[in-house]
Motif scaffolding. Structure first.
Motif, mmCIF file in Angstrom:
data_model
loop_
_atom_site.group_PDB
_atom_site.id
_atom_site.type_symbol
_atom_site.label_atom_id
_atom_site.label_comp_id
_atom_site.label_asym_id
_atom_site.label_seq_id
_atom_site.Cartn_x
_atom_site.Cartn_y
_atom_site.Cartn_z
ATOM 1 N N LEU A 59 -72.956 44.877 -63.203
ATOM 2 C CA LEU A 59 -72.904 46.058 -62.352
ATOM 3 C C LEU A 59 -71.592 46.025 -61.588
ATOM 4 O O LEU A 59 -71.334 45.094 -60.826
ATOM 5 N N ASP A 60 -70.754 47.010 -61.831
ATOM 6 C CA ASP A 60 -69.439 47.120 -61.189
ATOM 7 C C ASP A 60 -69.383 48.506 -60.569
ATOM 8 O O ASP A 60 -69.424 49.517 -61.279
ATOM 9 N N SER A 61 -69.326 48.563 -59.253
ATOM 10 C CA SER A 61 -69.347 49.861 -58.580
ATOM 11 C C SER A 61 -68.489 49.806 -57.327
ATOM 12 O O SER A 61 -68.159 48.736 -56.833
ATOM 13 N N GLY A 62 -68.150 50.965 -56.841
ATOM 14 C CA GLY A 62 -67.339 51.004 -55.636
ATOM 15 C C GLY A 62 -67.408 52.351 -54.958
ATOM 16 O O GLY A 62 -67.849 53.341 -55.543
ATOM 17 N N GLY A 63 -66.951 52.366 -53.721
ATOM 18 C CA GLY A 63 -66.958 53.603 -52.958
ATOM 19 C C GLY A 63 -65.698 53.768 -52.135
ATOM 20 O O GLY A 63 -65.048 52.791 -51.762
ATOM 21 N N GLN A 64 -65.361 55.012 -51.892
ATOM 22 C CA GLN A 64 -64.309 55.369 -50.944
ATOM 23 C C GLN A 64 -65.019 55.673 -49.632
ATOM 24 O O GLN A 64 -65.929 56.506 -49.593
ATOM 25 N N TYR A 65 -64.620 54.966 -48.593
ATOM 26 C CA TYR A 65 -65.217 55.148 -47.273
ATOM 27 C C TYR A 65 -64.114 55.502 -46.284
ATOM 28 O O TYR A 65 -62.933 55.254 -46.552
ATOM 29 N N ASP A 66 -64.481 56.047 -45.155
ATOM 30 C CA ASP A 66 -63.456 56.438 -44.186
ATOM 31 C C ASP A 66 -62.699 55.237 -43.631
ATOM 32 O O ASP A 66 -61.636 55.398 -43.042
ATOM 33 N N GLU A 67 -63.194 54.031 -43.839
ATOM 34 C CA GLU A 67 -62.490 52.836 -43.365
ATOM 35 C C GLU A 67 -61.963 51.959 -44.496
ATOM 36 O O GLU A 67 -61.503 50.849 -44.248
ATOM 37 N N GLY A 68 -62.049 52.422 -45.732
ATOM 38 C CA GLY A 68 -61.517 51.619 -46.827
ATOM 39 C C GLY A 68 -62.229 51.875 -48.134
ATOM 40 O O GLY A 68 -63.110 52.729 -48.235
ATOM 41 N N THR A 69 -61.824 51.115 -49.134
ATOM 42 C CA THR A 69 -62.315 51.264 -50.493
ATOM 43 C C THR A 69 -62.985 49.977 -50.929
ATOM 44 O O THR A 69 -62.531 48.892 -50.585
ATOM 45 N N THR A 70 -64.067 50.090 -51.701
ATOM 46 C CA THR A 70 -64.739 48.906 -52.220
ATOM 47 C C THR A 70 -64.730 48.892 -53.743
ATOM 48 O O THR A 70 -64.668 49.938 -54.391
ATOM 49 N N ASP A 71 -64.792 47.692 -54.293
ATOM 50 C CA ASP A 71 -64.925 47.443 -55.726
ATOM 51 C C ASP A 71 -65.780 46.187 -55.826
ATOM 52 O O ASP A 71 -65.304 45.091 -55.549
ATOM 53 N N VAL A 72 -67.054 46.350 -56.161
ATOM 54 C CA VAL A 72 -68.013 45.246 -56.142
ATOM 55 C C VAL A 72 -68.528 45.005 -57.555
ATOM 56 O O VAL A 72 -69.062 45.923 -58.183
ATOM 57 N N THR A 73 -68.365 43.773 -58.039
ATOM 58 C CA THR A 73 -68.845 43.408 -59.375
ATOM 59 C C THR A 73 -69.893 42.314 -59.237
ATOM 60 O O THR A 73 -69.648 41.300 -58.586
ATOM 61 N N ARG A 74 -71.039 42.526 -59.854
ATOM 62 C CA ARG A 74 -72.108 41.537 -59.830
ATOM 63 C C ARG A 74 -72.706 41.414 -61.230
ATOM 64 O O ARG A 74 -72.839 42.410 -61.947
ATOM 65 N N THR A 75 -73.081 40.197 -61.576
ATOM 66 C CA THR A 75 -73.803 39.940 -62.818
ATOM 67 C C THR A 75 -75.141 39.351 -62.433
ATOM 68 O O THR A 75 -75.213 38.434 -61.616
ATOM 69 N N MET A 76 -76.209 39.871 -63.030
ATOM 70 C CA MET A 76 -77.539 39.411 -62.654
ATOM 71 C C MET A 76 -78.467 39.367 -63.859
ATOM 72 O O MET A 76 -78.164 39.936 -64.908
ATOM 73 N N HIS A 77 -79.568 38.699 -63.670
ATOM 74 C CA HIS A 77 -80.620 38.607 -64.682
ATOM 75 C C HIS A 77 -81.937 38.733 -63.936
ATOM 76 O O HIS A 77 -82.159 38.039 -62.948
ATOM 77 N N PHE A 78 -82.815 39.598 -64.395
ATOM 78 C CA PHE A 78 -84.076 39.836 -63.696
ATOM 79 C C PHE A 78 -85.237 39.039 -64.279
ATOM 80 O O PHE A 78 -86.366 39.171 -63.846
ATOM 81 N N GLY A 79 -84.929 38.201 -65.259
ATOM 82 C CA GLY A 79 -85.948 37.351 -65.869
ATOM 83 C C GLY A 79 -85.480 35.911 -65.837
ATOM 84 O O GLY A 79 -84.934 35.447 -64.834
ATOM 85 N N THR A 80 -85.657 35.226 -66.945
ATOM 86 C CA THR A 80 -85.235 33.841 -67.064
ATOM 87 C C THR A 80 -84.048 33.765 -68.019
ATOM 88 O O THR A 80 -84.204 34.001 -69.218
#
Length: 172
Positions: A59-80
């Motif tokens: 999951l790689d997502s980001g936002g433009q906010y009035d105080e800056g920009t984000t770029d967040v990347t996460r890898t996850m597994h919901f099982g084993t």
């Protein structure tokens, strides 16, 4: 939930409701299973994969906010996760920590730090075909130069990293 629906929910139900939100900084990348390995993957409403408990999710997502920009990347597994998935995830984590804890002299370009992110993967016979990090603008381009952490040497000379530069750290 599908990869496409996950991107919509993340944007509309989470990011858009945060204070100061202006717009996404780029289209969300929600890649389930093998789609997580596709650089800048974009799930389409039809034909995308379902997010399941048996596969990894990037999951790689980001936002433009009035105080800056984000770029967040996460890898996850919901099982084993499998042993191979655990090992790959751990090697990426080691690379992330190696870059975060690096001490280097002024004037060092990011290209010289890239091998810190990749070293644990290389020792396991793995690699990724993507840069490790990039500058992040403020309500501008989420991939903002001139600096980056990347193995690429082609083009103009790499820019040295300097105090105050914002750089993402997204190995793997």
């Amino acid at each position: 939930i599908s990869e496409f629906e996950l991107g919509e929910v993340l944007r509309d139900e989470f990011r858009a409701k945060q204070p100061g939100f202006i717009a996404p900084s780029f289209p969300t990348i929600a890649g389930s299973g093998p789609n997580g390995a596709i650089i800048h993957y974009g799930a389409q409403k039809t034909g995308c994969r379902q997010v399941t408990c048996s596969e990894m999710l990037l999951l790689d997502s980001g936002g433009q906010y009035d105080e800056g920009t984000t770029d967040v990347t996460r890898t996850m597994h919901f099982g084993t996760p499998s042993d191979a998935q655990r090992q790959a995830y751990t090697r990426v984590l080691i690379g992330n920590i190696s870059v975060d804890s690096a001490i280097f002299p002024p004037g060092t370009p990011g290209v010289l730090l890239d091998s810190l992110a990749r070293g644990a993967l290389w020792r396991g016979g793995l690699d990724y075909r993507h840069g490790t990090g990039h500058g992040v603008g403020a309500a501008l381009n989420v991939h903002e130069g001139p600096h980056s952490i990347s193995p690429r040497l082609a083009g103009p000379p790499p820019s040295p990293l300097q105090a105050g530069m914002i750089v993402s750290n997204e190995p793997g």
